[in-house]
Design an enzyme around this catalytic site. Structure first.
Site, PDB file in Angstrom:
ATOM      1  CE  LYS A  45      -3.016   0.742   3.497  1.00 51.87           C
ATOM      2  NZ  LYS A  45      -3.143   2.117   4.054  1.00 51.87           N
ATOM      3  NE  ARG A  90      -4.710   0.309  13.308  1.00 54.32           N
ATOM      4  CZ  ARG A  90      -4.082   0.426  12.152  1.00 54.32           C
ATOM      5  NH1 ARG A  90      -2.764   0.457  12.121  1.00 54.32           N
ATOM      6  NH2 ARG A  90      -4.761   0.521  11.023  1.00 54.32           N
ATOM      7  CD  GLN A 116       1.014   8.093   7.219  1.00 54.04           C
ATOM      8  OE1 GLN A 116       0.425   8.982   7.832  1.00 54.04           O
ATOM      9  NE2 GLN A 116       0.452   6.920   6.980  1.00 54.04           N
ATOM     10  CB  SER A 145       5.847   9.999  11.431  1.00 51.87           C
ATOM     11  OG  SER A 145       4.849  10.040  10.422  1.00 51.87           O
ATOM     12  CG  ASP A 191       0.933   0.308   9.374  1.00 50.34           C
ATOM     13  OD1 ASP A 191       0.376   1.073  10.180  1.00 50.34           O
ATOM     14  OD2 ASP A 191       1.426   0.697   8.304  1.00 50.34           O
ATOM     15  NE  ARG A 248      -5.323   8.204  10.987  1.00 55.29           N
ATOM     16  CZ  ARG A 248      -4.724   7.362  10.141  1.00 55.29           C
ATOM     17  NH1 ARG A 248      -5.432   6.831   9.149  1.00 55.29           N
ATOM     18  NH2 ARG A 248      -3.463   7.056  10.282  1.00 55.29           N
ATOM     19  CE  LYS A 306      -0.078   3.856  12.430  1.00 53.83           C
ATOM     20  NZ  LYS A 306       0.515   4.124  11.097  1.00 53.83           N
TER      21      LYS A 306
END
Length: 428
Positions: free
Chosen positions: A20, A345, A168, A166, A314, A120, A341
């Protein structure tokens, strides 16, 4: 949805969907490069479709043919202001990474998403992009979506030390840094080494980047050229079947063409640390992929923390399930990122597995799991989180002959549209 329970053994070979993270980035790099990019084996999940639709809305032609995605890139300067706000769906990756691209474009854009995405926080990307010159505003002090981004063609370089590990955030800043002046160099310092798909793909598309340990230097004013990209299988998706093969009695599962980039293989290190063996076949060092084989194994608990966390963030929900079937105590710490997330989680995993009979305690930054414990049936909800849904489906395999139902199962389509059919193919 009624889940399969009381599995007698899982055997067979499957090919998990494309990675992904790489799928998202292949679309983005293809759009900001000049010329044609062809992407093979891309993940056609809802998150990646959100990325494709966003760039289509900005004037990029993206053709989806059987087995191949073709992107006719126009460079940063060819992207146009979308006529309506961009729908990110459930994709935090799309939202964060595209923000770095939008920060350097001379128009204003609004990004919004579903109920889960709207909870988020985006402040971790908004703050450094503001420091580079973009105007960004979201909801509350945490910059929750919808967020408005007013880009500028005068982005300036900076030295920035990431407060959290991170990939991202790092990737968003790399995309922004590419749009600074030709003589500018942006320095990004990671808290811990995270997945490096963006760095690898930047080089593949003809860009320049210098990486030394946790220090990353990105020159500005770069021009990228379209490429051919082959997406390996997603190890985050493979993780569910790796765990299933280890904990369901009388199992042996072969997973073909799985990505084994070293920044993503923490799950393999954990499995081996817990006493199981993962056999690697047909290893392709150029494309960083291999066929992985696992068999039912006796496992023991371990500690998972520190620099390993970004390499398996993840996979932690399914690792928590794995730990319930290992002898002794497993401690997961330094994983506070799990709180932000698609769901919290830490809270959701501990609640779900506790309802099934596991001995699991949440902490501020992780969990403590005591195994080995039998599991029993309970109705569960994904709460819109694809990884929670797949973990529940694997957990159900260990439940005796009782009925177990999963609500909001469609969230799994976000990353693994064929998950249930692949699971069924392994049944005797």
């Amino acid at each position: 949805m009624k889940l399969q329970t009381n599995a007698k053994g899982l055997r067979g070979t499957i090919k998990v969907p494309g990675d992904k993270s790489i799928s998202h980035r292949s679309i983005m790099f293809g759009a900001i490069a000049h010329g044609k990019t062809e992407v093979f084996d891309i993940l056609r999940g809802e998150d990646v479709i959100s990325t494709m639709n966003a760039f289509r809305a900005m004037g990029v032609e993206i053709l989806d043919e059987e087995g191949k995605i073709t992107i006719l890139g126009k460079g940063f300067e060819g992207l146009k202001a979308p006529k309506t706000p961009l729908d990110m769906g459930n994709s935090g990756t799309t939202t964060r990474l595209i923000s770095g691209i939008l920060a350097g474009l001379p128009f204003e854009t609004t990004l919004f998403g579903d109920d889960s995405l709207s909870k988020r926080p985006m402040d971790r990307i908004a703050q450094p992009l503001r420091m580079m010159g973009a105007e960004i505003s979201g909801q509350t002090k945490r910059d929750l979506p919808p967020i408005q981004i007013k880009g500028t063609q005068n982005l300036h370089e900076m030295d920035y030390e990431l407060p959290v590990a991170s990939a991202q955030v790092k990737s968003a800043l790399i995309f922004a840094a590419l749009q600074t002046d030709k003589k500018a160099v942006t320095r990004i310092i990671e808290k811990e080494k995270t997945r490096d798909h963006t760095e690898d793909m930047l080089v593949q598309f003809g860009g320049e980047i210098a990486v030394s340990g946790k220090n990353i230097l990105v020159p500005g004013g770069q021009r990228l050229t379209g490429q051919k990209v082959v997406v390996p299988g997603d190890i985050s998706s493979a993780a569910f079947f790796l765990v299933a093969g280890l904990i369901v009695p009388n199992s042996e599962i072969e997973l073909r063409n799985v990505g084994i980039n070293e920044t993503r293989t923490g799950i393999l290190d954990v499995i081996e640390k817990m006493g199981a063996q993962v056999i690697r076949l047909q290893e392709d060092r150029i494309n960083k992929s291999a066929t992985l084989v696992v068999r039912t194994s006796e496992l023991h608990g371990c500690e998972i923390s520190g620099e390993m966390i970004p390499r398996l963030i993840d996979e932690l929900p399914i690792i928590a399930l794995l730990a319930t079937q290992a002898k002794g105590e497993t401690i997961i710490s330094n994983a506070e990122e799990l709180r932000v997330k698609e769901t919290d989680r830490i809270a959701v995993v501990t609640e779900l597995l506790s309802k099934m009979g596991a001995e699991i305690t949440p902490t501020s930054d992780g969990m403590i799991i005591r195994g080995k414990t039998p599991l029993h049936a309970t109705d569960v909800n994904t709460f819109g989180d694809h990884r929670i849904g797949m973990m529940a489906a694997i957990a159900a395999l260990l439940v005796p002959e009782e009925e177990m139902n999963l609500a909001r199962f469609e969230s799994i389509w976000t990353s693994y549209p064929d998950f249930f059919s692949d699971l069924e193919s392994l049944m005797p």
